[in-house]
Design an enzyme around this catalytic site. Structure first.
Site, PDB file in Angstrom:
ATOM      1  N   HIS A  66       0.843  -1.206   0.000  1.00  0.00           N
ATOM      2  CA  HIS A  66       0.000   0.000   0.000  1.00  0.00           C
ATOM      3  C   HIS A  66       0.877   1.256   0.000  1.00  0.00           C
ATOM      4  O   HIS A  66       0.920   2.019   0.964  1.00  0.00           O
ATOM      5  CB  HIS A  66      -0.890  -0.043   1.240  1.00  0.00           C
ATOM      6  CG  HIS A  66      -2.053   0.880   1.227  1.00  0.00           C
ATOM      7  ND1 HIS A  66      -1.952   2.225   0.978  1.00  0.00           N
ATOM      8  CD2 HIS A  66      -3.367   0.645   1.459  1.00  0.00           C
ATOM      9  CE1 HIS A  66      -3.152   2.786   1.073  1.00  0.00           C
ATOM     10  NE2 HIS A  66      -4.025   1.833   1.362  1.00  0.00           N
ATOM     11  N   GLU A 123      -0.611   0.903  -5.583  1.00  0.00           N
ATOM     12  CA  GLU A 123      -0.320  -0.247  -4.741  1.00  0.00           C
ATOM     13  C   GLU A 123      -0.116  -1.500  -5.585  1.00  0.00           C
ATOM     14  O   GLU A 123      -1.051  -1.994  -6.209  1.00  0.00           O
ATOM     15  CB  GLU A 123      -1.466  -0.458  -3.756  1.00  0.00           C
ATOM     16  CG  GLU A 123      -1.818   0.807  -2.980  1.00  0.00           C
ATOM     17  CD  GLU A 123      -3.145   0.695  -2.238  1.00  0.00           C
ATOM     18  OE1 GLU A 123      -3.496  -0.441  -1.856  1.00  0.00           O
ATOM     19  OE2 GLU A 123      -3.810   1.722  -2.053  1.00  0.00           O
TER      20      GLU A 123
END
Length: 297
Positions: free
Chosen positions: A167, A270
């Site tokens: 992330h 991500e």
């Protein structure tokens, strides 16, 4: 800190206590970086003499048991809400109250090793998730580029299916001066429009809240920052899915560890194994998701 860390052993590594967490800080001729055992997480990374690649959050909280909204939180062994994952992933984890983004990002990982190499410093962390029948090892190599490997192990006697995402919070000059390249003509799921299916048309420019899962992604994705005159390059030989996220104005006002105007200076792209691009592991098997980040003119 750990039996594997001795302050006198390393030239490039020091430990700093910030808030409730210990940060492992790296200072090399090629780069500066910091990591924490909580989440097994890379917190910051900047090639020497350049703008940071990872966003430095002025409101970040270093608190035990809470995800650090900065750097590269690891979402594992599922992404977002468990029920949104593919059926094989959901069936691998019959949990009543599954935390969003899995168990890795809030957990305390174990320091496995620190190795100083000629052009980089390598650090490895381990997370034993034995109740789930899994183990994860993440290795970072920090130099002029950042190389990351997340290895998943099936410790159980049953097949396991899992998803994950790195992330990554990227630093940008001004979100309206930024575009994400290499997504043209790719299908994506838009979570803000009822998880409906769409197709990308040209480069992605951010002018509103964005929360999309792209699939069939290429091995290289680029973020073009016009004002800073650079490309951030993401390379992954294994990932064929990616999330693009920016909370924009209204959601920024509601997020923890986030200022109302922070959306202007960050963008999440991500690298992941998501949707039908999930990981399949037989008993005793392992799988490695890789990511290399570089900054180029």
């Amino acid at each position: 800190m750990s039996q594997n860390y001795d302050a006198g052993m390393y030239d490039s590594v020091t430990i700093k206590h910030v808030g409730e967490l210990d940060l492992i800080e790296i200072e090399r001729p090629e780069c500066s970086a910091s990591l924490t055992l909580q989440g097994g997480q890379l917190i910051s990374y900047a090639p020497r003499g350049e703008h940071p690649v990872l966003w430095r959050n002025p409101d970040v909280a270093y608190q035990k048991g809470e995800a650090v909204r900065q750097g590269v939180p690891i979402c594992w062994p599922w992404f977002a809400f468990l029920e949104r994952n593919a059926d094989p992933v959901r069936n691998s984890f019959p949990i009543q109250e599954a935390p969003a983004h899995g168990v890795a990002r809030n957990a305390l990982w174990r320091l496995l090793s620190i190795t100083e190499e000629e052009t980089s410093t390598a650090i490895a962390f381990e997370l034993n998730a034995e109740p789930l029948g899994l183990k994860a090892v993440v290795t970072y190599r920090l130099g002029a580029v950042m190389k990351m490997e997340l290895e998943s192990f099936n410790l159980s006697d049953q097949p396991k299916h899992l998803s994950c995402a790195l992330h990554t919070y990227f630093a940008v000059s001004d979100i309206q001066q930024v575009s994400v390249l290499d997504l043209d003509d790719l299908p994506y799921i838009d979570s803000l429009r009822g998880w409906s299916l769409h197709k990308q048309d040209g480069p992605l420019h951010i002018a509103e809240e964005v929360d999309r899962i792209y699939y069939d992604t290429p091995a290289i994705l680029r973020i073009h920052d016009k004002k800073w005159e650079r490309f951030i390059v993401l390379e992954s030989s294994e990932s064929r899915s990616a999330v693009v996220w920016n909370p924009w104005i209204e959601k920024s006002k509601r997020l923890s560890q986030f200022s109302p105007d922070s959306y202007k200076h960050m963008l999440c792209v991500e690298t992941g194994k998501l949707l039908n691009d999930y990981i399949e592991l037989e008993p005793g098997q392992s799988y490695t998701l890789d990511l290399t980040l570089s900054s180029r003119r």
